[in-house]
Scaffold this active site. Structure first.
Site, mmCIF file in Angstrom:
data_model
loop_
_atom_site.group_PDB
_atom_site.id
_atom_site.type_symbol
_atom_site.label_atom_id
_atom_site.label_comp_id
_atom_site.label_asym_id
_atom_site.label_seq_id
_atom_site.Cartn_x
_atom_site.Cartn_y
_atom_site.Cartn_z
ATOM 1 N N GLU A 104 -6.660 1.867 -13.211
ATOM 2 C CA GLU A 104 -6.389 3.050 -12.345
ATOM 3 C C GLU A 104 -5.078 3.638 -13.058
ATOM 4 O O GLU A 104 -4.745 4.719 -13.273
ATOM 5 C CB GLU A 104 -6.064 2.464 -10.697
ATOM 6 C CG GLU A 104 -7.238 2.173 -10.059
ATOM 7 C CD GLU A 104 -7.014 1.868 -8.617
ATOM 8 O OE1 GLU A 104 -8.046 2.145 -8.062
ATOM 9 O OE2 GLU A 104 -6.036 1.541 -8.022
ATOM 10 N N TYR A 127 -8.668 -3.421 -11.182
ATOM 11 C CA TYR A 127 -8.373 -2.196 -10.270
ATOM 12 C C TYR A 127 -7.089 -1.662 -10.904
ATOM 13 O O TYR A 127 -7.001 -0.545 -11.439
ATOM 14 C CB TYR A 127 -8.115 -2.879 -9.040
ATOM 15 C CG TYR A 127 -9.088 -2.472 -8.047
ATOM 16 C CD1 TYR A 127 -9.520 -1.299 -7.351
ATOM 17 C CD2 TYR A 127 -9.670 -3.820 -7.538
ATOM 18 C CE1 TYR A 127 -10.290 -1.141 -6.398
ATOM 19 C CE2 TYR A 127 -10.364 -3.730 -6.428
ATOM 20 C CZ TYR A 127 -10.929 -2.381 -5.926
ATOM 21 O OH TYR A 127 -11.674 -2.368 -4.608
ATOM 22 N N CYS A 173 0.677 -1.120 0.125
ATOM 23 C CA CYS A 173 -0.023 -0.174 -0.022
ATOM 24 C C CYS A 173 0.764 1.403 -0.203
ATOM 25 O O CYS A 173 0.613 1.994 -0.755
ATOM 26 C CB CYS A 173 -0.842 -0.061 1.217
ATOM 27 S SG CYS A 173 -1.927 1.404 1.379
ATOM 28 N N ASP A 207 -4.111 -9.730 2.317
ATOM 29 C CA ASP A 207 -3.867 -10.255 0.612
ATOM 30 C C ASP A 207 -3.707 -12.002 0.648
ATOM 31 O O ASP A 207 -4.004 -12.461 -0.580
ATOM 32 C CB ASP A 207 -2.957 -9.621 -0.245
ATOM 33 C CG ASP A 207 -3.577 -7.929 -0.444
ATOM 34 O OD1 ASP A 207 -4.556 -7.661 0.136
ATOM 35 O OD2 ASP A 207 -2.703 -7.312 -1.062
ATOM 36 N N CYS A 264 -1.831 1.778 -3.017
ATOM 37 C CA CYS A 264 -2.588 2.897 -2.614
ATOM 38 C C CYS A 264 -2.026 4.202 -2.711
ATOM 39 O O CYS A 264 -2.418 5.287 -3.255
ATOM 40 C CB CYS A 264 -3.123 2.777 -1.165
ATOM 41 S SG CYS A 264 -3.479 1.183 -0.720
ATOM 42 N N ARG A 310 -2.307 -10.659 -9.034
ATOM 43 C CA ARG A 310 -1.083 -10.574 -8.004
ATOM 44 C C ARG A 310 -1.274 -12.273 -7.413
ATOM 45 O O ARG A 310 -2.316 -12.824 -7.217
ATOM 46 C CB ARG A 310 -1.242 -9.620 -7.054
ATOM 47 C CG ARG A 310 -1.190 -8.360 -7.606
ATOM 48 C CD ARG A 310 -1.589 -7.089 -6.770
ATOM 49 N NE ARG A 310 -0.813 -7.195 -5.530
ATOM 50 C CZ ARG A 310 0.493 -6.714 -5.394
ATOM 51 N NH1 ARG A 310 1.143 -6.239 -6.349
ATOM 52 N NH2 ARG A 310 0.772 -6.484 -4.101
#
Ligand code: FAD
Ligand code: NAP
Length: 650
Positions: A358, A354, A214, A487, A219, A446
């Site tokens: 993105e 995603y 992240c 995850d 993120c 992933r």
């Protein structure tokens, strides 16, 4: 004789899953449950006199009690009883040891059976006891196993690993969102905690600091680059608001440097925070070498060993590669993109979820020539109406889509920063195309980092196909002292706040008095595409399959953010939809929004959904004018009606 003991493993469980109060009480160790009193096995003379005619009864009772206490799992059985055989087979399958009393094979067996009935009030065999508590018969055992509760019963409170001399109470493998949260929380309870974090370099050699995906390659840099792209749009809009300027350029180098500097400060803060919380941090790659022992190898190959009572696996995931010629040599992934030392130029993004959308969104927003290669559909698993609208919006804003194609070969035409790559791709119908790009970004999913950490040594089960770890609803693996979060989990959401929440709550349950479990239902999420997509609850497809089309009402509308009216852009692109369960007082079961700042808006509505908001309550809420979110207080057109939802103005 009819008694035998088998060797096996034991494992855990949880409260919510428990269907039967009796099983639950037994699981949490209610002392008032039909737990047998343990009396002296030897009957002395005084007792004999006292019991008189009850002597035999007393003997049988005592005998039963002795059997019950003889092992953690005791089965009263008959060799001719089918359910008795099944229950034994079941324990064998679970590799759990038991003591079996074959009542048709022992002296006094019949009398014992009668006495047992008084004890258990169960007419049918088998009678299964776990840790001296009556569990019931075959059906009860199966239910218990299914609920995962059986493992809890067998989680021995008598195990005293501390006395076995472990160095740590908890070792966390993986210092990402989940691992850091769990370790700090555990340390708050005075526990001795070690966190191992290590980042094996990507095939192109990219590596980063403490904090996990992240912070370093997920993120945080993603949202900041999304912001950089939104600023370009804001610059365009600003002219109609009177701003005048010439010659606006974007510098990839300055952007990445600023973002990487910020990330560096976060890496440092994490280290400080671990120190402040007295969590030991080891920058090494962890793998099991013994059931309670970990080997840590640092970047210079130096090896250390650590032992612990409990372990938490929070190793996250790393990007997958296509497995075609040239992919690892020439392609980048999101692991490389955010610190790429040069502007990627004309970019092919492979994948349609995603990460792909993105990254494609912000790269195009920065002014690059971007193509997305889609194997099947956009945003699998999301509401497909919303996914299509995202695609349309990106398409209108310059992102090209090649649908139903996958790359088959990547060749380097020219080295450089960026160089030039030739990509050969094949359609699902068989046609082949080639095209040149400066950069190919793979975003095809992933893989969980679970296959090289020695999980077979303690015997932690993984899904062989996906590498994901199945856990019960207390994040416990099949091995009672090993937990997993984030995850790496099977069938759970791969989101930072989910990993953090699961980690914190786990530590509170393990070391505090909390019983609160992570709630994986109605988790809000946002896809940070140029037009953000916020969602909470069910997609329309899932709501239909769960409740039936006739039982849901979908309220929807387009809307035009006031800020976009003056620059006259994108009318009837922003869209709001709530899905309500008619039979439950129109409770909102799905919330979907395409809007600027959809993430900010969705967060608030997620609270309402958690509280069970229904359509009437949305209607009775007075809006804030003029903001995008007010649309949810005025939705009146149902999809079923086919009514007009186009907006002419505010
Ligand atoms: P991670 O954060 O991945 O941490 C695992 C750590 O363990 C890593 O540092 C890894 O190197 C380390 N490790 C692995 N194996 C070992 C080992 N054997 N020994 C020692 N250390 C090891 N989520 C959101 O909520 N919002 C977003 O906007 C968002 N955007 C994302 C964008 C991208 C491009 C990506 C890839 C992901 C995004 N996510 C987002 C998902 C989010 O990053 C993850 O869900 C989250 O980081 C998972 O946390 P974790 O603790 O499970 O694992
Ligand atoms: P993903 O959700 O697993 O999606 C993988 C995508 O790649 C799919 O579109 C898939 O297409 C495609 N694909 C897979 N194999 C392919 C192949 N061989 N060739 C071509 N295409 C292929 O993966 P992700 O986008 O990397 O995201 C991983 C997780 O990170 C997500 O589940 C999410 O939870 C998290 N995340 C969250 C955010 C956020 O909160 N904003 C942002 C990014 C990531 P098919 O549909 O055809 O299979």
């Amino acid at each position: 004789m009819g008694n035998s003991v088998k060797k096996g493993k034991v494992v855990i469980a949880n409260e919510n899953q428990v269907k039967s109060l009796r099983l639950y009480k037994a699981a949490i160790g209610d002392q008032d449950m039909r737990k047998p009193e343990i009396r002296s096995y030897k009957i002395d003379e005084k007792e004999e006199q006292e019991f008189g005619n009850n002597k035999e009864k007393s003997f049988l009772e005592t005998k039963i009690q002795q059997y019950i206490c003889s092992s953690e799992v005791v089965i009263f059985s008959k060799t001719t009883c089918e359910n008795c055989s099944k229950v034994k087979d079941h324990f064998d399958e679970m590799d759990i040891s038991y003591f079996v009393v074959e009542l048709d094979q022992i002296k006094n067996g019949q009398s014992l059976e009668k006495e047992l009935y008084k004890y258990t009030m169960e007419t049918a065999l088998p009678n299964v006891f776990v840790k001296e508590k009556l569990i019931g018969d075959y059906t009860d055992v199966i239910q218990l196993s299914k609920d995962g509760l059986f493992q809890k019963l067998l989680e021995s409170k008598n195990d005293k690993p501390k006395e076995a001399g472990y160095e740590y109470d908890l070792i966390v493998i993986g210092g990402g969102s989940g691992g850091l949260a769990a370790s700090k929380e555990a340390a708050q309870y005075g526990k001795k905690v070690l966190v191992l974090d290590y980042v094996p370099p990507s095939p192109l050699g990219t590596t980063w600091g403490l904090g996990g995906t992240c912070v370093n390659v997920g993120c945080i840099p993603k949202k900041l680059m999304h912001q950089a792209a939104l600023l370009r749009q804001a610059l365009k809009d600003s002219r109609t608001y009177g701003w005048q300027f010439d010659d606006v350029k974007h510098s990839w180098d300055i952007m990445t440097e600023s973002i990487q500097n910020y990330i560096g400060s976060l890496n440092w803060n994490y280290r400080v925070s671990l120190m402040e919380n007295k969590v030991k941090y080891e920058n090494g790659y962890g793998e099991f070498v013994e059931p309670h022992k970990i080997k840590s190898t640092n970047s210079r190959g130096k090896v250390k060993f650590f032992t612990a009572e409990k372990f938490l696996i929070a190793t996250g995931e790393r990007p997958r590669y296509l497995g075609i010629p040239g992919d690892k040599e020439y392609c980048i992934t999101s692991d490389d993109l955010f610190s790429l030392p040069y502007c990627p130029g004309k970019t092919l993004v492979v994948g349609a979820s995603y990460v792909a959308l993105e990254c494609a969104g912000f790269l195009a927003g920065l002014g690059l020539d971007v193509t997305v290669m889609v194997r099947s559909i956009l945003l699998r698993g999301f509401d497909q109406q919303m996914a299509e609208k995202i695609g349309e919006h990106m398409d209108e804003h310059g992102v090209k889509f090649i649908k139903h194609f996958v790359p088959t070969k990547i060749e380097q035409i020219e080295a450089g920063s960026p160089g030039k790559l030739k990509v050969t791709s094949q359609s699902t119908a068989g046609a082949e195309i080639t095209e040149e790009y400066n950069t190919v970004l793979l975003a095809i999913g992933r893989d969980a980092c679970t296959r090289t950490i020695g999980l077979d040594i303690p015997g932690v089960k993984i899904n062989e196909k996906t590498g994901k770890i199945p856990v019960n609803d207390e994040e416990q693996t099949n091995i009672p002292y090993i937990y997993a979060i984030g995850d790496v989990l099977e069938d759970k959401l791969e989101l930072t706040p989910v990993a953090i929440q699961a980690g914190r709550l786990l530590a509170r349950r393990l070391y505090g008095s909390s019983t609160l479990k992570c709630d994986y239902i109605n988790v809000p999420t946002t896809v940070f595409t140029p037009l953000e997509y916020g969602a909470c609850g069910l997609s329309e497809e899932n709501a239909i399959s769960k409740y039936g089309e006739d039982n849901i009402e979908v309220y929807h509308s387009y809307f035009w953010p006031l800020e976009w009216t003056v620059p006259a852009r994108d009318n009837n692109k922003c869209y709001a939809k709530v899905i309500c369960n008619i039979k439950d007082n129109e409770r909102v079961v799905g919330f979907h929004l395409l809007a600027p700042n959809a993430g900010e808006i969705t967060q608030g509505f997620a609270v309402a959904i958690k509280c069970g908001v229904n359509k009437e309550q949305l209607d009775n809420t007075i809006g804030i004018h003029p903001v995008c979110a007010e649309i949810f207080t005025t939705l009146s057109v149902t999809k079923r009606s086919g009514g007009n939802i186009m907006q002419a103005g505010c």
